[in-house]
Structures are given as C-alpha cells and as structure tokens.
Design a protein around this motif. Sequence first.
Motif, PDB file in Angstrom:
ATOM      1  N   ALA A  92       0.742  -1.158   0.176  1.00  0.00           N
ATOM      2  CA  ALA A  92       0.078   0.153   0.034  1.00  0.00           C
ATOM      3  C   ALA A  92       1.049   1.241   0.105  1.00  0.00           C
ATOM      4  N   ASP A  93       2.048   1.590   0.841  1.00  0.00           N
ATOM      5  CA  ASP A  93       2.945   2.194   0.843  1.00  0.00           C
ATOM      6  C   ASP A  93       3.490   2.518  -0.792  1.00  0.00           C
ATOM      7  N   VAL A  94       3.896   1.528  -1.413  1.00  0.00           N
ATOM      8  CA  VAL A  94       4.542   1.579  -2.683  1.00  0.00           C
ATOM      9  C   VAL A  94       3.573   2.332  -3.595  1.00  0.00           C
ATOM     10  N   VAL A  95       2.119   1.866  -3.713  1.00  0.00           N
ATOM     11  CA  VAL A  95       1.341   2.259  -4.529  1.00  0.00           C
ATOM     12  C   VAL A  95       0.844   3.675  -4.099  1.00  0.00           C
ATOM     13  N   ALA A  96       0.898   4.056  -2.970  1.00  0.00           N
ATOM     14  CA  ALA A  96       0.625   5.531  -2.441  1.00  0.00           C
ATOM     15  C   ALA A  96       1.734   6.480  -2.976  1.00  0.00           C
TER      16      ALA A  96
END
Length: 157
Positions: free
Chosen positions: A133-137
């Motif tokens: 999720a952090d990478v997508v954000a």
Amino acid sequence: MRLGITGHRGLPPETERLVRRALREEVAGHGPGLVGVSCIADGPDAWFAELVLASGGRLEVVVPAEKYREGLPEEHHQTYDRLIQQAADIHRTGMVESDSRAHMAGSEILVGVVDELVAVWDGQPARGYGGTADVVAYAERTGVRARVIWPEGSARD
C-alpha cells in the motif's frame, strides 16, 4: 515500456495460481520489448521477473540492502540468485540492513525508473512501513500510474 512490480508475499496456493495467471497475461500484453523492474523477493516479484525473462524481455533488479537476500526465505535463495544473475542492470540503495526503511527506499528507486507499476495488492493498508500500500501511494504521489492486480477469489492469510 518499463514496468515495475510490487506485491504481497506469502500468498496462499489458490491466490498464487490466480495471480500467476494474471501476471502472465499482463506480461504477454507487452511483448518482447518489455523491461521488467523487480526487487525479486519471493512471490509476485519473482514470478513477474521469471515471466518477463521467459517472454524475451529484459530484467532490471533493485536491491534494497546488502543484507536483503539474507532476509528472504532460504528456499527462495536459489531463485533469487538465478534471477539476479540474469539481470541486465542492478540498482542499489546503498543501505546495509534489510529493514522496512531499506525496502521502501528500494521501492522508491523502482518507482523512479518505471513508466508504470503493477501492484499485486488486496487494497488494504500496509501491514508495516514499506508494504504494498505504501509503494502504491508513493507511485501515485510521484505521478507513476499504478494498476492493481487482485483477481477475484484472491485472499491473504
């Protein structure tokens, strides 16, 4: 086309089957000129890398830390070694310890060198800093398109 991968590790067998099929279709849609960029961890990172190479594409690897390989499951070391040897280019963070900070730094490098990011993601918040999720954000904040692959019927443990 430079396509990066991020995704959940430790997926159950049925989800692995569904995700592998979706990744196969994704890679096939790009043809042999594809450059795949991956941290080649166990799971979607490695599956994607193998598919890129099998399709005649080029693999670039991001190594988040000098001790990254040591932190991966022992049963994945042979696959990791084989894939890194086939890499056309290797990007390194310069960090030593394989921790969440290094993993996020590696993902930031990956996002910085790709045109688009494929995320094998259940849509839930990251379970720890540097998760999918952090990478997508991060990709979205930096203007890199992130496309989610989470086939119907997929689940995480």
